[in-house]
Motif scaffolding. Sequence first.
Motif, PDB file in Angstrom:
ATOM      1  N   ALA A 120       7.117  -3.126 -10.967  1.00 52.52           N
ATOM      2  CA  ALA A 120       8.472  -2.914 -10.925  1.00 52.52           C
ATOM      3  C   ALA A 120       8.729  -1.937  -9.853  1.00 52.52           C
ATOM      4  O   ALA A 120       9.803  -2.012  -9.186  1.00 52.52           O
ATOM      5  N   LEU A 121       7.851  -0.801  -9.640  1.00 50.96           N
ATOM      6  CA  LEU A 121       8.060   0.249  -8.780  1.00 50.96           C
ATOM      7  C   LEU A 121       6.999   0.562  -7.925  1.00 50.96           C
ATOM      8  O   LEU A 121       5.833   0.134  -7.881  1.00 50.96           O
ATOM      9  N   GLY A 122       7.260   0.833  -6.550  1.00 49.21           N
ATOM     10  CA  GLY A 122       6.316   1.383  -5.748  1.00 49.21           C
ATOM     11  C   GLY A 122       6.808   1.990  -4.528  1.00 49.21           C
ATOM     12  O   GLY A 122       8.062   2.238  -4.417  1.00 49.21           O
ATOM     13  N   PHE A 123       6.077   2.486  -3.779  1.00 49.92           N
ATOM     14  CA  PHE A 123       6.378   3.344  -2.532  1.00 49.92           C
ATOM     15  C   PHE A 123       5.776   2.723  -1.308  1.00 49.92           C
ATOM     16  O   PHE A 123       4.600   2.311  -1.161  1.00 49.92           O
ATOM     17  N   ASP A 124       6.438   2.806  -0.134  1.00 46.23           N
ATOM     18  CA  ASP A 124       5.922   2.196   0.865  1.00 46.23           C
ATOM     19  C   ASP A 124       6.729   2.611   2.184  1.00 46.23           C
ATOM     20  O   ASP A 124       7.797   3.121   1.788  1.00 46.23           O
ATOM     21  N   SER A 125       6.418   2.397   3.488  1.00 52.19           N
ATOM     22  CA  SER A 125       7.058   2.834   4.590  1.00 52.19           C
ATOM     23  C   SER A 125       8.372   1.843   4.849  1.00 52.19           C
ATOM     24  O   SER A 125       8.088   0.738   4.610  1.00 52.19           O
ATOM     25  N   ALA A 126       9.270   2.651   5.253  1.00 49.41           N
ATOM     26  CA  ALA A 126      10.673   1.651   5.338  1.00 49.41           C
ATOM     27  C   ALA A 126      10.373   0.705   6.446  1.00 49.41           C
ATOM     28  O   ALA A 126      11.154  -0.377   6.673  1.00 49.41           O
ATOM     29  N   ASP A 127       9.284   1.087   7.366  1.00 45.96           N
ATOM     30  CA  ASP A 127       8.910   0.236   8.493  1.00 45.96           C
ATOM     31  C   ASP A 127       8.657  -1.137   7.882  1.00 45.96           C
ATOM     32  O   ASP A 127       8.951  -2.371   8.296  1.00 45.96           O
ATOM     33  N   LEU A 128       8.006  -1.355   6.456  1.00 49.21           N
ATOM     34  CA  LEU A 128       7.304  -2.740   6.145  1.00 49.21           C
ATOM     35  C   LEU A 128       8.455  -3.416   5.876  1.00 49.21           C
ATOM     36  O   LEU A 128       8.341  -4.798   5.803  1.00 49.21           O
ATOM     37  N   VAL A 129       9.656  -2.761   5.309  1.00 50.03           N
ATOM     38  CA  VAL A 129      10.847  -3.590   4.898  1.00 50.03           C
ATOM     39  C   VAL A 129      11.403  -4.313   6.246  1.00 50.03           C
ATOM     40  O   VAL A 129      11.886  -5.525   6.084  1.00 50.03           O
TER      41      VAL A 129
END
Length: 299
Positions: A120-129
């Motif tokens: 449901a939740l996670g963290f990643d670089s905005a670049d991947l979006v």
Amino acid sequence: MTSVRMAVPRKGRPLEAVLERIASRTGRTGLADGIISTLRYEKAIAKGEQQPDAPVYERLSSYSDATDPTAPEYTLMRDDRQGMPRRIVFDSVRIPTETVDLELIGREEPFRALRKHEFALGFDSADLVLEEVVRLDPDPLTDLAALNERIDPLDTDVRVHTGLGDTVYHTLLATPSVADTRDADLTREFVADYAGELAISPRYERLVTAVLGTDAIEGIDFCHPGRDRTEEDVVSEVGLGVYITVSGSTARDHGLLVGERLFPSETVLLENGAEMTDHAERAVDLVDGADIDTALAIQ
């Protein structure tokens, strides 16, 4: 206490940003510092900058404590680059709190794990979006606040909730000879009037198209550095490029001019709306407190 699983990167600046944010919320600064220092040490070994004090499996065993369920776990990641050794990276840790236990789970691609409804939740670089799901429009995408507006709800249930403030910028760089060809500032408008090669990092075509806009890249041919060259080297050769700059010093060392900051590269908290629960909402409240000035709430 109910645990909420959260996908996190296995290494690097984004994972450090996550650990530092959660440490500031839970008081587990020692835990965060220990994980960060361990992974920096392992990175230095992988890059040949430091000699290991023990074989890799012995180091891996020494980092873990099977008797403590809240101790961090690590794993080995294979590197497909020639001559690069296997590297110890983050695997998981459980952090108890008064409201909800946070279970951080390392993933190579946290954003994609959320897209597949594994979390449901996670963290990643905005670049991947930007690289995967944003709509490409004639107008440029300039900040995090506009990301969700460019995500097709039929494409994914994942949305950006907030940024963690570990911001570096995709920045326009140019050689003086190219910049002086027109009496204009080194901005998006400069690129819109430019035709020719534009140096970018590999796989960043979609990202750069999003932050410049489809109108601006008409007449642009993207080119990439090989493994034996840096982005600054290629920009110096081509004359114009887009690259993440922490400061302008490296660019100036290559004789480059630093232009407009195009988009913030930042670690973001991601939500899969279809998987959210009351416990997940508590985890969001814990991570995204109102007293953190650097957090960028995205409505």
